[in-house]
Design an enzyme around this catalytic site. Sequence first.
Site, short mmCIF file in Angstrom:
data_model
loop_
_atom_site.label_atom_id
_atom_site.label_comp_id
_atom_site.label_asym_id
_atom_site.label_seq_id
_atom_site.Cartn_x
_atom_site.Cartn_y
_atom_site.Cartn_z
N ARG A 1 6.08 27.19 55.85
CA ARG A 1 6.00 26.02 56.73
C ARG A 1 4.91 25.04 56.29
NH1 ARG A 1 7.29 27.78 63.01
NH2 ARG A 1 9.38 28.60 62.59
N ASP A 58 4.25 21.63 76.08
CA ASP A 58 4.11 22.44 74.88
C ASP A 58 2.82 22.03 74.17
OD1 ASP A 58 6.40 24.25 73.24
OD2 ASP A 58 4.74 23.51 72.00
#
Length: 265
Positions: A37, A131
């Site tokens: 990532r 979030d």
Amino acid sequence: MSVIELHDNEFKTFQKVIFEAVGITLNDSKKTLVQSRLNRRMVHYKLDSFTTYLRIIAVNSSEKMQMINLITTNETYFFREEAHFNFMKKIIASRNDIRIWSAASSVGAEAYSLAMLCNEAFSDWKIYGSDINSEVIKKARMGLYPLSWIDKIPDNLKSKYCLKGKGNYEGQFLIDRELTKNMSFFENNLLKINTKIGQFDVIFLRNVLLYFNDETKQKVVENVVANLKTGGYLIISLTENLQSVQIPFLKQVATSIYQKDYNDT
């Protein structure tokens, strides 16, 4: 595109940085995930080692948030874990208004799934989605998803609330703006008590507790439940449990569903 190897000592530093920032514990099996990532950031800066990248995030708060965003993006889809939505149908049917918090909302699929159910029953509803990841919150606010995600949505709701894209938006669908007027998405760190959003009838806290150690899990659940009304429900993932969490006023009423049984204020 070449992949830079993430060494064990570098990964341990990432584990520490992520834990201190958002309380998430990355076990050793996540090393490959972190490497893959963050590879795009290595390419962006033309780096040949993760040690150099760690020096960058130590002094660049914007890049540090970019790194956290990349690592904390999790899988999600509409109407995930059907048992919970069957439970919500019963709750909604017994009321004429409701406030719901999707406390780990990712790109918003969970919140919009709940919004569709609520809007079918009454107009007096409000859903908040939050979030830690700023990028997924941007996507949630937009409400634009790959067309492949539409399959999980029941046909009657799909035809009413999902608008198939054309031209530049071919292969995507947009959530009808009728729903968004009763919704709000915001960045939030579950390690902090939230005093601004008020009390909720139902709080979804799914597919996030598994990333925390027992001490952090206790703190997160305490913080979230502070926003739960007496008699309200906390819903976690079917793959999670609260065995290590000590909150006496939460009683389990079904698999992964807990009710706040007295006023602790």
